[in-house]
Design a protein around this motif. Structure first.
Motif, PDB file in Angstrom:
ATOM      1  N   UNK A 132       0.850  -1.193   0.000  1.00  0.00           N
ATOM      2  CA  UNK A 132       0.000   0.000   0.000  1.00  0.00           C
ATOM      3  C   UNK A 132       0.884   1.240   0.000  1.00  0.00           C
ATOM      4  N   UNK A 133       0.724   2.110  -1.010  1.00  0.00           N
ATOM      5  CA  UNK A 133       1.634   3.237  -1.226  1.00  0.00           C
ATOM      6  C   UNK A 133       0.981   4.591  -0.960  1.00  0.00           C
ATOM      7  N   UNK A 134       1.810   5.527  -0.521  1.00  0.00           N
ATOM      8  CA  UNK A 134       1.430   6.931  -0.391  1.00  0.00           C
ATOM      9  C   UNK A 134       1.760   7.674  -1.675  1.00  0.00           C
ATOM     10  N   UNK A 135       0.933   8.669  -2.028  1.00  0.00           N
ATOM     11  CA  UNK A 135       1.216   9.587  -3.135  1.00  0.00           C
ATOM     12  C   UNK A 135       0.725  10.974  -2.720  1.00  0.00           C
ATOM     13  N   UNK A 154       4.853  13.572  -7.175  1.00  0.00           N
ATOM     14  CA  UNK A 154       6.280  13.549  -7.519  1.00  0.00           C
ATOM     15  C   UNK A 154       6.924  12.221  -7.145  1.00  0.00           C
ATOM     16  N   UNK A 155       8.203  12.084  -7.460  1.00  0.00           N
ATOM     17  CA  UNK A 155       8.946  10.861  -7.154  1.00  0.00           C
ATOM     18  C   UNK A 155       9.033  10.644  -5.646  1.00  0.00           C
ATOM     19  N   UNK A 156       9.321   9.389  -5.269  1.00  0.00           N
ATOM     20  CA  UNK A 156       9.523   9.061  -3.872  1.00  0.00           C
ATOM     21  C   UNK A 156       8.395   8.285  -3.242  1.00  0.00           C
ATOM     22  N   UNK A 157       7.455   7.803  -4.044  1.00  0.00           N
ATOM     23  CA  UNK A 157       6.357   7.022  -3.480  1.00  0.00           C
ATOM     24  C   UNK A 157       6.907   5.746  -2.848  1.00  0.00           C
TER      25      UNK A 157
END
Length: 231
Positions: free
Chosen positions: A77-80, A201-204
């Motif tokens: 499960x990812x944050x954005x 942006x990048x870094x998820x």
């Protein structure tokens, strides 16, 4: 007695600074791959001919500061972290000037994602619904009216348990908010209460039960989400 066969769903809303009444969410559109570095980390490229979209159900919106259970059906499960904005007047086939005038307010948002289910969709050429349209996965902070905030090169950032994960500027967006409205209004009659999430942006990365997500965009109210135990 109810006028309906079943109880009607709750109208989901977002507070607007300076207003006594909240903004009712009508629809949620999300811009895909609007930061080149994020597209690259996902193994893709930006489509520079036109923006493209997916949607989330308005019923899945929750306010900043919520505690949401770790969702079922995923182990990734990812944050954005994203900039979101709301439409404040009807607009269809807008010029760029009309698109700018239709933007009512801006705010911070989280597009939480079952990354493994999204990847399933990519691998099998199927829709992303199980990955993106997740209960409690559209998180919104209170919004600031467009007259009090202009999109320039403000910092956009996210932390998990105080550790920096995402750190960029809004200048890195490929498609501006006005360009998105101009393009999206070719396909939809946009209406007050439509909310557009502009990409991450990048870094998820992945989160786990017990994690606390915080984030912000300079000049806007910050955002937070607590990930609870799975149900």
């Amino acid at each position: 007695m109810s006028d309906y066969l079943f109880e009607a769903p709750e109208v989901k809303t977002i507070p607007v600074k300076g207003e006594d009444k909240p903004l009712p969410i009508r629809r949620i559109f999300c811009v895909g791959r609007n930061y080149a570095a994020h597209a690259a980390e996902m193994g893709g490229e930006v489509d520079r001919e036109a923006p493209w979209y997916f949607t989330k159900s308005a019923l899945h919106a929750v306010p900043s500061g919520s505690a949401q259970p770790y969702p079922p059906g995923t182990s990734n499960y990812h944050h954005e972290m994203e900039l979101a904005f709301a439409i404040g007047k009807p607009v269809f086939r807008a010029t760029k000037a009309e698109a700018a005038a239709a933007i009512y307010a801006y705010g911070c948002a989280l597009d939480m994602t079952r990354r493994d289910r999204q990847q399933d969709g990519k691998d099998h050429r199927r829709p992303w619904d199980l990955g993106k349209d997740v209960e409690g996965a559209a998180v919104f902070s209170p919004m600031t009216k467009a007259g009090e905030f202009g999109v320039e090169d403000q910092r956009i950032h996210l932390e998990v348990n105080g550790e920096s994960r995402q750190d960029a500027t809004l200048k890195e967006m490929v498609w501006s908010c006005e360009e998105v409205v101009e393009h999206l209004s070719r396909y939809y009659h946009l209406q007050p209460g439509d909310v557009i999430m502009t990409g991450t942006p990048a870094g998820v990365g992945a989160v786990e039960a017990g994690d606390k997500i915080t984030g912000g965009i300079d000049g806007l109210d910050p955002i937070a989400l607590n990930i609870g135990a799975p149900e």
